[in-house]
Design an enzyme around this catalytic site. Structure first.
Site, PDB file in Angstrom:
ATOM      1  CB  CYS A 224     -10.012 -14.483  42.270  1.00 37.58           C
ATOM      2  SG  CYS A 224      -9.809 -12.751  41.796  1.00 37.58           S
TER       3      CYS A 224
ATOM      4  CG  HIS B 257      -9.625 -16.209  37.494  1.00 36.94           C
ATOM      5  ND1 HIS B 257     -10.791 -16.464  38.176  1.00 36.94           N
ATOM      6  CD2 HIS B 257      -9.325 -14.917  37.710  1.00 36.94           C
ATOM      7  CE1 HIS B 257     -11.196 -15.357  38.772  1.00 36.94           C
ATOM      8  NE2 HIS B 257     -10.312 -14.400  38.513  1.00 36.94           N
TER       9      HIS B 257
ATOM     10  CD  GLU C 244     -11.548 -19.836  37.169  1.00 38.94           C
ATOM     11  OE1 GLU C 244     -12.084 -18.723  37.289  1.00 38.94           O
ATOM     12  OE2 GLU C 244     -10.582 -20.207  37.873  1.00 38.94           O
TER      13      GLU C 244
END
Length: 189
Positions: free
Chosen positions: A82, A177, A179
């Protein structure tokens, strides 16, 4: 834990701890440090790779955080997530601008080319047989010009540069993202 060591540079993302958790779930040791550590700290840390976290800021603001230059000089893999992608792009000669449309939530990106980051990863295919990856976006700004040596490795209609890579230098960056669990293939990445 393996002997690999990852340095996570924190730009203030609310999910930096989650990034670290995912790295540790892969049985890799990591530490989170503020993004404003010195070049000397980065050189002496002994990392096998560096992750640049997200942030709520915009890289084109007058006073904004940047990655230590040493992160790009060590010859080790660097992953920007990001804001981490945006600061990597800007610091290495690309361009970041405010987007016309913010993306927040589920999105699908088309994997382009054959990047090591997305090798054998897809959630679906489009009518032309191209691999599609389900991801979680959260951004308003976006990279609009690639730095020298980079290529687009994922895109969608809203974000033409949703991921980029300079495979020779082992620099990878994603606007989404990986994660979060909403990015189903994030751990594989």
């Amino acid at each position: 834990m393996s002997h690999s060591k990852i340095l996570i540079l924190d730009f203030g993302s609310q999910v930096t701890q989650l990034i670290a958790r995912r790295v540790r779930e892969a049985h890799v040791y990591c530490e989170i440090h503020p993004c404003d550590v010195s070049d000397e700290f980065v050189r002496n840390f002994g990392a096998d790779g560096i992750i640049l976290s997200g942030s709520h800021a915009s890289v084109y603001e007058e006073e904004t955080d940047q990655a230590p230059q040493a992160a790009f000089e060590l010859g080790i893999p660097v992953l920007g997530i990001c804001y981490g992608m945006q600061t990597m792009a800007q610091q290495l000669g690309g361009k970041v601008e405010a987007g016309q449309k913010r993306e927040f939530g589920y999105a699908q990106v088309r994997a382009r080319g054959h990047s090591a980051l997305f090798r054998d990863i897809q959630d679906a295919t489009n009518e032309q047989g191209h691999g599609l990856i389900d991801v979680w976006m959260s951004h308003g700004d976006k990279v609009t010009e690639l730095p020298a040596g980079f290529k687009v490795i994922a895109s969608n209609d809203t974000t033409p540069i949703a991921a980029m890579a300079d495979e020779e230098r082992k620099f990878y960056a994603v606007q989404f993202h990986p994660e979060v669990t909403h990015t189903r293939q994030g751990q594989a990445m």
